[in-house]
Scaffold this active site. Sequence first.
Site, PDB file in Angstrom:
ATOM      1  N   ASN A  57     -43.707 -52.446-109.145  1.00  0.00           N
ATOM      2  CA  ASN A  57     -42.916 -53.541-108.578  1.00  0.00           C
ATOM      3  C   ASN A  57     -43.692 -54.852-108.431  1.00  0.00           C
ATOM      4  OD1 ASN A  57     -40.869 -51.418-106.411  1.00  0.00           O
ATOM      5  ND2 ASN A  57     -40.418 -52.213-108.435  1.00  0.00           N
ATOM      6  N   ARG A 101     -32.377 -41.547-112.729  1.00  0.00           N
ATOM      7  CA  ARG A 101     -33.746 -41.286-113.183  1.00  0.00           C
ATOM      8  C   ARG A 101     -34.678 -41.233-111.978  1.00  0.00           C
ATOM      9  NH1 ARG A 101     -32.393 -46.303-115.606  1.00  0.00           N
ATOM     10  NH2 ARG A 101     -32.990 -48.008-114.221  1.00  0.00           N
ATOM     11  N   ARG A 151     -31.745 -62.239-104.491  1.00  0.00           N
ATOM     12  CA  ARG A 151     -32.111 -60.814-104.448  1.00  0.00           C
ATOM     13  C   ARG A 151     -32.733 -60.439-103.098  1.00  0.00           C
ATOM     14  NH1 ARG A 151     -32.526 -57.912-108.973  1.00  0.00           N
ATOM     15  NH2 ARG A 151     -34.291 -56.744-108.149  1.00  0.00           N
ATOM     16  N   ASP A 157     -32.257 -47.928-104.132  1.00  0.00           N
ATOM     17  CA  ASP A 157     -32.010 -48.763-105.316  1.00  0.00           C
ATOM     18  C   ASP A 157     -30.681 -49.512-105.203  1.00  0.00           C
ATOM     19  OD1 ASP A 157     -32.460 -49.844-107.785  1.00  0.00           O
ATOM     20  OD2 ASP A 157     -31.794 -48.082-108.903  1.00  0.00           O
ATOM     21  N   TRP A 196     -26.514 -55.668-105.317  1.00  0.00           N
ATOM     22  CA  TRP A 196     -25.700 -55.922-104.114  1.00  0.00           C
ATOM     23  C   TRP A 196     -25.688 -57.432-103.822  1.00  0.00           C
ATOM     24  CZ3 TRP A 196     -26.418 -58.201 -99.375  1.00  0.00           C
ATOM     25  CH2 TRP A 196     -25.501 -57.883 -98.371  1.00  0.00           C
TER      26      TRP A 196
HETATM   27  C1  FPP Z   1     -34.918 -51.413-105.664  1.00  0.00           C
HETATM   28  O1  FPP Z   1     -33.705 -52.113-105.831  1.00  0.00           O
HETATM   29  C2  FPP Z   1     -35.493 -51.790-104.394  1.00  0.00           C
HETATM   30  C3  FPP Z   1     -36.771 -52.218-104.209  1.00  0.00           C
HETATM   31  C4  FPP Z   1     -37.757 -52.355-105.287  1.00  0.00           C
HETATM   32  C5  FPP Z   1     -37.234 -52.630-102.867  1.00  0.00           C
HETATM   33  C6  FPP Z   1     -36.791 -51.714-101.783  1.00  0.00           C
HETATM   34  C7  FPP Z   1     -37.099 -52.367-100.510  1.00  0.00           C
HETATM   35  C8  FPP Z   1     -36.326 -52.296 -99.413  1.00  0.00           C
HETATM   36  C9  FPP Z   1     -35.090 -51.492 -99.295  1.00  0.00           C
HETATM   37  C10 FPP Z   1     -36.752 -53.002 -98.205  1.00  0.00           C
HETATM   38  C11 FPP Z   1     -37.643 -52.064 -97.483  1.00  0.00           C
HETATM   39  C12 FPP Z   1     -37.921 -52.503 -96.142  1.00  0.00           C
HETATM   40  C13 FPP Z   1     -38.324 -51.656 -95.205  1.00  0.00           C
HETATM   41  C14 FPP Z   1     -38.497 -52.158 -93.864  1.00  0.00           C
HETATM   42  C15 FPP Z   1     -38.590 -50.241 -95.485  1.00  0.00           C
HETATM   43  P1  FPP Z   1     -33.632 -53.269-106.926  1.00  0.00           P
HETATM   44  O2  FPP Z   1     -34.085 -54.528-106.313  1.00  0.00           O
HETATM   45  O3  FPP Z   1     -34.378 -52.852-108.144  1.00  0.00           O
HETATM   46  O4  FPP Z   1     -32.090 -53.328-107.186  1.00  0.00           O
HETATM   47  P2  FPP Z   1     -31.384 -53.621-108.568  1.00  0.00           P
HETATM   48  O5  FPP Z   1     -31.662 -52.422-109.452  1.00  0.00           O
HETATM   49  O6  FPP Z   1     -29.943 -53.722-108.187  1.00  0.00           O
HETATM   50  O7  FPP Z   1     -31.933 -54.891-109.124  1.00  0.00           O
END
Ligand code: FPP
Length: 242
Positions: free
Chosen positions: A78, A197, A43, A30, A35
């Site tokens: 998602n 959570r 994003r 997360d 970031w």
């Molecule tokens: C949650 O952070 C992250 C996701 C929904 C996507 C996770 C995907 C990756 C790490 C890429 C995976 C790739 C491979 C090759 C396994 P968020 O976007 O909700 O972050 P935020 O809460 O800061 O908005």
Amino acid sequence: MALFSKKENSTTLERPHFDVLPEHVGIIMDGNGRWAKKRGLPRTAGHKEGAETFRTISKECGRLGIKSATFYAFSTENWKRPKEEVDAIMCLFKQYLLEAKDDITAAENNRLRFIGVREGVSDELLTLMDEAEEETKNNTGCEIILAVNYGGREEIVSAVNKLIAEGKTKITEDDISNNVYTAPDCDLIIRPSGEQRLSNFLLWQAAYSEFWYSDVLWPDFTVNDLYKALTDFQNRNRRFGG
Ligand code: FPP
């Protein structure tokens, strides 16, 4: 240029010793969006960096001798995100399977597995996922499990429906444990980015999980953060309700 570069070469770090290692670690990746926002980037740039972190940390799990590590990569919820973001994440999975899979296998002889609902995922990606599972199925290192289109409630419902289809009329805890996507139970769940959570992750397997949170955003998460979580875990007094 390859999409996946070598972000951090953990093999140059001395391998720490842990008296107790979790058998199964779950990691909620997360903080990618925040970031990117902090840097004025889209994003999708956060997800790309997060994919690199996944690659580093999954390899380190193998190097440390952890048996299974489940990474929450894309939830059943998602899909509600903007199409552009969903497409970018799916593209990262594809790039990973095309470019980085051989490396993760060769590095620690890890196995790759995917859990979640297949419906909704493109045929092209499903084929790559199936190939990766097949090609790595005899590897003896860490079982790297990527949860893609995964939801903990869906997993339990699907296990129950499978049992009903088999003709069961009375279901035991063991029945469900044997029919969810992953076993064994999860010993440690790591969630960076300051959120505390579970977000529908490994609901069944988390019954006695220890939780470890950190404010570090996933793209900034390092092997040292993993060591911190594991050090903390080995000092926990797990009583399993006893
Ligand atoms: C949650 O952070 C992250 C996701 C929904 C996507 C996770 C995907 C990756 C790490 C890429 C995976 C790739 C491979 C090759 C396994 P968020 O976007 O909700 O972050 P935020 O809460 O800061 O908005």
